[in-house]
Design a protein around this motif. Structure first.
Motif, PDB file in Angstrom:
ATOM      1  N   TYR A 100      67.939  26.291  38.142  1.00  0.00           N
ATOM      2  CA  TYR A 100      69.007  26.996  37.470  1.00  0.00           C
ATOM      3  C   TYR A 100      69.614  28.585  38.576  1.00  0.00           C
ATOM      4  O   TYR A 100      71.001  27.801  38.998  1.00  0.00           O
ATOM      5  N   ASP A 101      69.252  29.340  38.967  1.00  0.00           N
ATOM      6  CA  ASP A 101      69.479  30.336  39.533  1.00  0.00           C
ATOM      7  C   ASP A 101      68.422  30.114  41.397  1.00  0.00           C
ATOM      8  O   ASP A 101      68.434  31.718  41.582  1.00  0.00           O
ATOM      9  N   GLU A 102      67.596  29.771  41.819  1.00  0.00           N
ATOM     10  CA  GLU A 102      67.041  29.449  42.637  1.00  0.00           C
ATOM     11  C   GLU A 102      65.999  30.928  43.001  1.00  0.00           C
ATOM     12  O   GLU A 102      66.063  31.716  43.775  1.00  0.00           O
ATOM     13  N   THR A 155      67.815  32.820  32.829  1.00  0.00           N
ATOM     14  CA  THR A 155      68.630  32.031  32.777  1.00  0.00           C
ATOM     15  C   THR A 155      68.747  30.327  31.163  1.00  0.00           C
ATOM     16  O   THR A 155      69.527  30.426  31.001  1.00  0.00           O
ATOM     17  N   PRO A 169      74.743  26.843  35.665  1.00  0.00           N
ATOM     18  CA  PRO A 169      73.790  27.516  36.241  1.00  0.00           C
ATOM     19  C   PRO A 169      74.281  28.428  37.198  1.00  0.00           C
ATOM     20  O   PRO A 169      75.463  28.577  37.383  1.00  0.00           O
ATOM     21  N   PRO A 170      73.625  29.538  37.633  1.00  0.00           N
ATOM     22  CA  PRO A 170      74.448  30.772  38.350  1.00  0.00           C
ATOM     23  C   PRO A 170      74.376  30.125  39.732  1.00  0.00           C
ATOM     24  O   PRO A 170      75.440  30.562  40.627  1.00  0.00           O
ATOM     25  N   ALA A 171      73.828  29.814  40.612  1.00  0.00           N
ATOM     26  CA  ALA A 171      73.278  28.952  41.740  1.00  0.00           C
ATOM     27  C   ALA A 171      74.238  27.720  41.662  1.00  0.00           C
ATOM     28  O   ALA A 171      74.410  26.657  40.616  1.00  0.00           O
TER      29      ALA A 171
END
Length: 219
Positions: A100-102, A155, A169-171
């Motif tokens: 989701y955010d790497e 997340t 997801p933020p990424a």
């Protein structure tokens, strides 16, 4: 899981351009569908959270009686570097990638197991009509590759019970894969989508032309 546990960590993200690849979040089986085609197959419905309680879904069970409950099964399956397993499936060490955010995580305690389609969302879109046994199976679904994913607690808690109209997801690299995860899970469990959710998914799909969804309907 429909794929082997060792394969449950995605080898590549569903891409927005370039060579098409099967989205790692989609349950295996059935015909390959574009994300847009798969979205069109989700039944329409109106959300209703009346009567929802998280306790209506039993977590985390050890269905195969091997000493590892669902949470730990997902952690073991998705580890980039396998953790050591101690008594009662206590996990130490290991390494994970929260897609989701790497973010790379080196402690299982810093990870949450996310229901890609949250329990409350499942209730809203059909699970309220299920019996307790089926809700338990949904909450502990290890037979689809990405109904459950290990992600950073930050997340997961940011997402809470929101659908793609309210949270992605933020990424940016994760969003097509997440769309496939969401849609594959909805189709697997014959859950509905409301108009706002569908519109958000259709908007997402426009940038995910090479994302492929596969799914098997849950027994």
């Amino acid at each position: 899981m429909t794929e082997t546990k060792a394969d449950s960590k995605p080898s590549s993200q569903a891409s927005q351009s370039g060579k098409a690849s099967a989205a790692p979040g989609a349950p295996a089986g059935g015909s390959d569908l574009s994300l847009a085609e798969a979205i069109a197959k989700i039944p329409a419905g109106t959300e209703d959270r009346t009567g929802y309680e998280r306790d209506s879904f039993r977590l985390w069970v050890d269905a195969d009686k091997d000493g590892c409950d669902t949470r730990k099964e997902v952690l073991i399956a998705e580890a980039v570097k396998a953790p050591e397993q101690g008594a009662r499936c206590a996990l130490t060490g290991g390494e994970w990638l929260s897609y989701y955010d790497e973010v790379t995580v080196n402690a299982a305690t810093k990870l949450d197991i996310d229901h890609v389609v949250p329990l409350a969302e499942a209730w809203d879109s059909g699970a309220s009509k299920w019996d307790a046994d089926r809700r338990e199976k949904y909450a502990n679904d290890l037979d689809a590759d990405r109904s459950l994913v290990a992600v950073t607690a930050k997340t997961n808690r940011s997402k809470a019970d929101r659908d793609p109209a309210e949270w992605l997801p933020p990424a940016a690299s994760a969003q097509c894969t997440y769309g496939a995860d969401w849609v594959g899970t909805k189709l697997r469990w014959k859950l509905t989508a409301d108009n706002k959710e569908r519109a958000a998914l259709e908007k997402l799909a426009k940038g995910c032309s090479n994302t492929v969804v596969k799914y098997e309907v849950a027994p």
